[in-house]
Design a protein around this motif. Structure first.
Motif, PDB file in Angstrom:
ATOM      1  N   SER A  16       0.836  -1.200   0.000  1.00 44.11           N
ATOM      2  CA  SER A  16       0.000   0.000   0.000  1.00 44.11           C
ATOM      3  C   SER A  16       0.872   1.252   0.000  1.00 44.11           C
ATOM      4  O   SER A  16       2.071   1.202   0.321  1.00 44.11           O
ATOM      5  CB  SER A  16      -0.924   0.014   1.211  1.00 44.11           C
ATOM      6  N   GLU A  17       0.263   2.363  -0.329  1.00 41.69           N
ATOM      7  CA  GLU A  17       1.002   3.627  -0.328  1.00 41.69           C
ATOM      8  C   GLU A  17       1.488   3.963   1.075  1.00 41.69           C
ATOM      9  O   GLU A  17       2.615   4.447   1.268  1.00 41.69           O
ATOM     10  CB  GLU A  17       0.105   4.749  -0.859  1.00 41.69           C
ATOM     11  N   ASN A  20       4.411   1.718   1.894  1.00 38.97           N
ATOM     12  CA  ASN A  20       5.583   2.145   1.127  1.00 38.97           C
ATOM     13  C   ASN A  20       6.228   3.379   1.770  1.00 38.97           C
ATOM     14  O   ASN A  20       7.465   3.468   1.846  1.00 38.97           O
ATOM     15  CB  ASN A  20       5.186   2.458  -0.310  1.00 38.97           C
ATOM     16  N   ASP A  21       5.404   4.313   2.249  1.00 35.78           N
ATOM     17  CA  ASP A  21       5.940   5.493   2.926  1.00 35.78           C
ATOM     18  C   ASP A  21       6.709   5.083   4.185  1.00 35.78           C
ATOM     19  O   ASP A  21       7.775   5.645   4.492  1.00 35.78           O
ATOM     20  CB  ASP A  21       4.811   6.458   3.305  1.00 35.78           C
ATOM     21  N   GLN A 155       9.441  -1.233  -6.014  1.00 40.77           N
ATOM     22  CA  GLN A 155       8.297  -1.550  -6.876  1.00 40.77           C
ATOM     23  C   GLN A 155       7.782  -2.961  -6.575  1.00 40.77           C
ATOM     24  O   GLN A 155       7.375  -3.230  -5.457  1.00 40.77           O
ATOM     25  CB  GLN A 155       8.679  -1.328  -8.335  1.00 40.77           C
ATOM     26  N   CYS A 295      -0.081   1.080   9.595  1.00 38.44           N
ATOM     27  CA  CYS A 295      -0.159   0.675   8.183  1.00 38.44           C
ATOM     28  C   CYS A 295      -1.030  -0.569   8.031  1.00 38.44           C
ATOM     29  O   CYS A 295      -1.874  -0.655   7.122  1.00 38.44           O
ATOM     30  CB  CYS A 295       1.239   0.380   7.638  1.00 38.44           C
TER      31      CYS A 295
END
Length: 351
Positions: A16-17, A20-21, A155, A295
């Motif tokens: 998920s974004e 990833n952050d 990625q 998260c």
């Protein structure tokens, strides 16, 4: 049996974004020159056998001449990023001895053997498809177990360092019978702790081939540690037994060892010790773990059916209403770790 204990196949979940952050913040993301899908373009393969001529379930892949040079160079660069600071001056001293592919299991990893041509020392690393479950598992192992883990993502690709040790199934078959009685008692103790650690952080499918035994020479004795090597069943299954290695038939010899070598009072003592250590590790990484769980709370890493079953079974075990109110795996893990910190001196289950 495992067919009834576990789901047939766990899907891979995207990063998920938010996750990833988190990974960017904690330096787990690094640009790499090759992806998992690139390694799938092999031209052929041969079966890899062990020293006893038994199939290892790995195949050694090879590439066309036009691709081999580029792939080798890219894998050497990955090595410098994973194990060093990315300095490419050492590349001229490296050789890619082998690229192996495993079709067994969920992750279907590539195993890369890198050799230093100056002294013939070698090391492995793995190239896998990215999976949020595995990333959560790796991070939790890094923070809540006695062991640090080195990995990076970019990625759709995950790069993992190799965890050295003797595969649990190989150790149980070939080495355990040769251990002394005192060594067997120490291994039994470690399995109790490993069993407890897996349960309180919801790491599933710890069958004997998903962990390694690490012998360590200490003065005039050998001690044994048990370390997980597969993390893609983090917080996915609904049955609580999946998170307790003692219930897999592949671990029967280890369970029998515990029953033969340890009294119930000792088993409870070792459970309390491990829960106490998990609680202390949580405090050391509290902010980071809270961010990771945040998260997870906002992520999809399991099914509604599995979540409902796990929260019901955990509630039945603890009588803690927080589990019944949990809406997702992140909340379940949060309440489990909170429960362990509050009640680490109260072992919940019988071995």
């Amino acid at each position: 049996m495992e067919e009834k204990l576990m789901s047939k196949k766990k899907p891979a979940f995207p990063i998920s974004e938010l996750l990833n952050d988190y990974l960017v913040d904690y330096k787990r993301v690094s640009e790499i020159p090759i992806f998992y899908d690139d390694l799938l373009r092999f031209a052929g393969s041969v079966v890899v056998y062990d020293k006893n001529d038994e199939d290892t379930l790995w195949v050694r892949v090879y590439y066309t001449d036009s691709e081999r040079a580029e792939i080798d160079l890219s894998l050497k660069k990955v090595y410098t990023i994973l194990y060093s600071d990315g300095n490419e001056d050492i590349i001229k001293y490296l050789n890619i001895d082998a690229v192996d592919y495993c079709t067994f299991g969920n992750s279907k990893p590539f195993r890369v053997k890198v050799r230093n041509i100056l002294n013939d020392n070698f090391i492995y690393f793995y190239v896998k498809k990215n999976d949020a479950s595995r990333v959560y598992g790796l991070e939790l192992e890094h923070m809540l177990s006695p062991y640090n883990l080195n990995f990076l993502v970019y990625q759709n690709t995950l790069i993992e360092e190799h965890i050295a040790g003797i595969a649990g199934d190989v150790f149980i078959k070939n080495m355990l019978p040769k251990c002394s009685e005192s060594e067997k008692a120490q291994i039994a103790k470690e399995f109790v702790k490993f069993n407890e650690r897996a349960m309180v952080r919801y790491l599933g499918d710890m069958r004997s081939y998903n962990y390694v035994i690490i012998p360590i020479h200490d003065f005039d004795q050998v001690i044994y540690n048990i370390r997980a090597i597969d993390f893609d069943q983090q917080c996915y299954e609904g049955k609580l037994k999946v998170y307790r290695p003692q219930f897999f038939k592949e671990n029967y010899e280890m369970v029998k060892l515990v029953q033969e070598k340890l009294q119930e009072s000792s088993i409870n003592q070792y459970k309390i010790e491990e829960r106490s250590m998990v609680a202390k590790r949580f405090l050391s990484f509290e902010v980071r773990i809270e961010e990771l769980i945040h998260c997870m709370k906002n992520d999809t890493i399991s099914t509604e059916k599995n979540i409902a079953l796990l929260k019901e079974q955990t509630y039945e075990l603890t009588s803690d209403v927080n589990f019944k109110r949990s809406k997702n795996m992140g909340e379940l893990l949060k309440h489990t770790l909170d429960y362990v910190r509050r009640n680490y001196q109260k072992p919940l289950t019988r071995f």
